[in-house]
Design a protein around this motif. Structure first.
Motif, mmCIF file in Angstrom:
data_model
loop_
_atom_site.group_PDB
_atom_site.id
_atom_site.type_symbol
_atom_site.label_atom_id
_atom_site.label_comp_id
_atom_site.label_asym_id
_atom_site.label_seq_id
_atom_site.Cartn_x
_atom_site.Cartn_y
_atom_site.Cartn_z
ATOM 1 N N SER A 43 38.453 48.861 34.475
ATOM 2 C CA SER A 43 38.287 47.657 34.117
ATOM 3 C C SER A 43 39.453 47.163 33.572
ATOM 4 O O SER A 43 39.850 46.010 33.249
ATOM 5 C CB SER A 43 37.374 47.413 33.168
ATOM 6 N N ARG A 44 40.581 48.074 33.561
ATOM 7 C CA ARG A 44 41.979 47.843 32.920
ATOM 8 C C ARG A 44 42.738 46.943 34.057
ATOM 9 O O ARG A 44 42.490 47.347 35.172
ATOM 10 C CB ARG A 44 42.733 48.971 32.651
ATOM 11 N N CYS A 45 43.579 45.947 33.673
ATOM 12 C CA CYS A 45 44.457 45.217 34.541
ATOM 13 C C CYS A 45 45.722 44.932 33.980
ATOM 14 O O CYS A 45 45.997 45.046 32.906
ATOM 15 C CB CYS A 45 43.621 44.222 34.979
ATOM 16 N N ASP A 48 45.968 38.776 33.341
ATOM 17 C CA ASP A 48 45.018 38.225 32.741
ATOM 18 C C ASP A 48 44.546 36.708 33.265
ATOM 19 O O ASP A 48 44.476 35.792 32.836
ATOM 20 C CB ASP A 48 45.467 37.939 31.382
ATOM 21 N N ARG A 50 42.782 33.513 35.171
ATOM 22 C CA ARG A 50 42.080 32.692 34.419
ATOM 23 C C ARG A 50 40.839 32.551 35.206
ATOM 24 O O ARG A 50 39.645 32.043 34.834
ATOM 25 C CB ARG A 50 42.679 31.308 34.647
ATOM 26 N N CYS A 52 39.249 35.142 36.973
ATOM 27 C CA CYS A 52 38.794 36.422 37.160
ATOM 28 C C CYS A 52 37.141 36.469 36.923
ATOM 29 O O CYS A 52 36.623 35.815 35.975
ATOM 30 C CB CYS A 52 39.141 37.587 36.207
ATOM 31 N N ASN A 54 35.076 38.990 36.949
ATOM 32 C CA ASN A 54 34.500 40.380 36.548
ATOM 33 C C ASN A 54 33.646 40.152 35.241
ATOM 34 O O ASN A 54 34.344 39.766 34.406
ATOM 35 C CB ASN A 54 35.517 41.505 36.220
ATOM 36 N N TRP A 56 32.956 41.942 32.734
ATOM 37 C CA TRP A 56 33.270 42.651 31.429
ATOM 38 C C TRP A 56 34.252 41.776 30.738
ATOM 39 O O TRP A 56 34.634 42.075 29.700
ATOM 40 C CB TRP A 56 34.069 43.853 31.737
ATOM 41 N N LYS A 57 34.864 40.739 31.396
ATOM 42 C CA LYS A 57 35.900 39.676 30.712
ATOM 43 C C LYS A 57 34.768 39.049 29.714
ATOM 44 O O LYS A 57 35.456 38.524 28.585
ATOM 45 C CB LYS A 57 36.328 38.919 31.787
ATOM 46 N N PRO A 60 32.803 42.590 27.254
ATOM 47 C CA PRO A 60 33.457 43.896 27.138
ATOM 48 C C PRO A 60 32.752 45.192 26.609
ATOM 49 O O PRO A 60 33.123 46.145 27.050
ATOM 50 C CB PRO A 60 34.616 43.679 26.377
ATOM 51 N N GLY A 217 32.564 35.712 34.580
ATOM 52 C CA GLY A 217 33.162 36.425 33.705
ATOM 53 C C GLY A 217 34.290 35.434 33.046
ATOM 54 O O GLY A 217 33.849 34.333 32.516
ATOM 55 N N GLU A 218 35.674 35.631 33.168
ATOM 56 C CA GLU A 218 36.551 34.748 32.404
ATOM 57 C C GLU A 218 36.686 33.455 33.182
ATOM 58 O O GLU A 218 36.920 32.289 32.569
ATOM 59 C CB GLU A 218 37.964 35.252 32.701
#
Length: 256
Positions: A43-45, A48, A50, A52, A54, A56-57, A60, A217-218
């Motif tokens: 999940s790391r990237c 950042d 806007r 996204c 996913n 988990w944004k 978390p 997500g985000e």
């Protein structure tokens, strides 16, 4: 609740209007057949974005850890043994952030699996690219969000990401690798779709992918990024035109 209803109604309206207009994407190559799996290695990237989607944004807490090298290799072997899959796609987050990425890729290669790598390109240096090509990566997917750094970096919220993406695409071109240029269409960049895709064509992309902004997500915090139906209609016509002119396979991984 009001925002959720607006989003549902907007997406349903899109589907009806675009279907009525017969919008499609064309290209000269069929999609691969048979089962395949998309493996979200982390999940790391390094960016950042806007847009996204996913989950988990927003939540978390649902990410409680990552499989280790052995865990991923056992899962991949199980998928292959039980389904006969011949292709896996590595995604994330940014999959190249994993220290053991090359170990996982080499494991897949030993088992005869082909791989697709989805990456923003920032960590795809010459050595990593050579390793990928030697160990079964048959397609790279990289995103270019605009014809200039201000547009691209504004959406990724990562200064220098446009230049790093272009540098990685140039490496792919020089290596003769097969790759796909991905365009995520938002209200802020959709008017640049032609210029942006012409840039990836100039760097010898063999496929293009048009992904409409997916407000999860985000992205759910930035609903103003949603393009209009008319903008999407016009952009799809451009994609279809370029696919025909340059014999590209064109696709969309986000339902239109």
């Amino acid at each position: 609740m009001a925002r959720r209803n607006w989003l549902r109604d907007t997406l349903l309206r899109w589907q009806r209007e675009l279907a009525a207009e017969g919008i499609r994407l064309s290209g000269g190559r069929p999609a691969p057949s048979g089962p395949y799996y998309i493996l979200e290695l982390t999940s790391r990237c390094t960016q950042d974005c806007r847009y996204c989607y996913n989950v988990w944004k927003l939540r978390p807490e649902i990410v409680t850890g990552e499989l280790d090298t052995q865990g991923w290799c056992e899962l991949i072997a199980k998928l292959q043994d039980e389904t006969g899959c011949r292709l896996v796609t590595f995604s994330g987050g940014e999959p190249l952030l994993r220290d053991d990425f090359e170990d996982i890729l080499a494991f897949c290669h030993r088992r005869g699996l082909e791989s697709i790598l989805i990456t923003n390109g920032g960590l795809l240096d010459d050595d990593r690219l050579a390793f990928c090509l030697e160990h079964g990566v048959t397609m790279f997917e990289l995103t270019l969000l605009g014809a200039d750094a201000a547009t691209h970096d504004g959406l990724t919220r990562t200064p220098g990401s446009w230049e790093r993406a272009l540098a990685a695409m140039t490496r792919l071109y020089r290596a003769g690798a097969t790759w796909c240029g991905v365009f995520v269409a938002t209200g802020e960049n959709i008017e640049q779709v032609r210029e942006t895709l012409e840039m990836v064509v100039a760097l010898d992309a063999t496929a293009v992918m048009f992904n409409r902004f997916n407000p999860g997500g985000e992205g759910s915090r930035h609903l103003h990024l949603m393009p209009t139906v008319e903008q999407v209609r016009d952009a799809l016509a451009v994609v279809d035109e370029l696919a025909a002119a340059y014999d590209l396979f064109a696709s969309a991984s986000i339902p239109i």
